[in-house]
Design an enzyme around this catalytic site. Structure first.
Site, PDB file in Angstrom:
ATOM      1  N   ASP A  64     -81.010  28.040  -6.663  1.00  0.00           N
ATOM      2  CA  ASP A  64     -80.347  27.722  -7.938  1.00  0.00           C
ATOM      3  C   ASP A  64     -80.246  26.209  -8.118  1.00  0.00           C
ATOM      4  O   ASP A  64     -80.259  25.446  -7.145  1.00  0.00           O
ATOM      5  CB  ASP A  64     -78.910  28.265  -7.959  1.00  0.00           C
ATOM      6  CG  ASP A  64     -78.860  29.759  -7.769  1.00  0.00           C
ATOM      7  OD1 ASP A  64     -79.843  30.428  -8.111  1.00  0.00           O
ATOM      8  OD2 ASP A  64     -77.823  30.230  -7.264  1.00  0.00           O
TER       9      ASP A  64
HETATM   10  N1  URA Z   1     -78.320  32.766  -3.146  1.00  0.00           N
HETATM   11  C1  URA Z   1     -77.765  32.166  -4.223  1.00  0.00           C
HETATM   12  O1  URA Z   1     -76.768  32.628  -4.733  1.00  0.00           O
HETATM   13  N2  URA Z   1     -78.329  31.050  -4.685  1.00  0.00           N
HETATM   14  C2  URA Z   1     -79.412  30.487  -4.149  1.00  0.00           C
HETATM   15  O2  URA Z   1     -79.880  29.461  -4.608  1.00  0.00           O
HETATM   16  C3  URA Z   1     -79.987  31.128  -3.028  1.00  0.00           C
HETATM   17  C4  URA Z   1     -79.426  32.267  -2.552  1.00  0.00           C
END
Ligand code: URA
Length: 266
Positions: free
Chosen positions: A127
């Site tokens: 993310d």
């Molecule tokens: N889980 C998440 O919530 N975000 C990420 O970026 C990777 C795994």
């Protein structure tokens, strides 16, 4: 018996593996090694001069060219085992960098952090606000193997969560599998090294999975860092920087994911 005249004597053949102006076969060995993370071309030349590099079971010499599609190259007995033109970077993604190859809003992307050539893509996603390790490559086969749900490569995260210490019951729910809007999560490894800090290892790759798991137990994530991808970790890689995966790491990753084409030659 008729002796060959000087005119009829064939010119001494230049072995294909020797460097010369008219030897287009293959690429210079030091260039191939450098492109795959064994060091600068100068360093790779030294390794060749020291007799540490073997091509098809013969000790390589300076000036050697190889055809990486066909030739078996080893450094100190470790197969290079990586096809030509493939690069594998390990990047430490900072917050605010987007995991795509381009962004319509001109935000910084993960590929802006690595050399512009050859063109590469991230393996999976983190993310925008998530930090930590991500592999960036032009290796489609390895990308497929790592991201395929059936391979189940472990990914380990450190999550600092809101609302303080997480109860033993909530930790158990995370470990056993917790219901999200797209179904139950698979069992996970979860520990709490200090109150409000979780170490979570999952092998699924669902969207925002760790954040949603933590939301589900009422402890939203404050900060999320990926610290390991299968056998790959690196505590000294600074945020925003990259390094090559070394050939041993690529082979370990390939072995773990079952990606074809990397196993040491036999
Ligand atoms: N889980 C998440 O919530 N975000 C990420 O970026 C990777 C795994």
């Amino acid at each position: 018996m008729e002796q060959p005249t000087p005119e009829s004597t064939p010119p001494e053949a230049t072995p294909w593996y020797r460097d010369s102006d008219d030897a287009p076969l293959g690429e210079r060995l030091q260039k191939v090694l450098a492109a795959h993370g064994w060091g600068s071309r100068r360093v790779c030349e030294e390794m060749i001069a020291q007799g540490r590099v073997r091509v098809n079971d013969a000790t390589a010499v300076l000036g050697c060219r190889v055809r990486p599609d066909n030739d078996r190259v080893e450094v100190d007995g470790v197969p290079v085992g990586i096809r030509p033109g493939l690069v594998h970077y390990l990047v430490n993604k900072p917050q605010g960098v987007i995991c795509s190859v381009g962004d319509t809003h001109d935000r910084p992307t993960i590929v802006d952090l690595v050399p512009p050539e050859p063109r590469v893509h991230p393996v999976g996603r983190l993310d925008l606000a998530t930090e930590g390790l991500i592999i960036v490559t032009n290796d489609g086969a390895l990308t497929h193997a790592i991201t395929h749900p059936s391979r189940g490569v472990e990914k380990e995260y450190l999550a600092s969560v809101r609302r303080g210490a997480v109860s033993a019951g909530s930790l158990r729910r995370l470990r056993d599998g917790i219901e999200l809007d797209d179904g139950f999560t698979a069992p996970a490894q979860v520990s709490q090294p200090e109150p409000g800090l979780l170490r979570i290892t999952i092998h699924e790759g669902r969207n925002r999975q760790v954040r949603r798991m933590c939301d589900a137990i009422g402890h939203p994530v404050e900060r999320l860092i990926r610290v390991r991808i299968g056998p790959i970790s690196d505590r000294s890689l600074a945020p925003g920087t990259w390094r090559y995966l070394d050939p041993g790491e690529v082979i370990a990753l390939s072995t773990e994911t079952g990606a074809a084409g990397y196993a040491p030659h036999t």
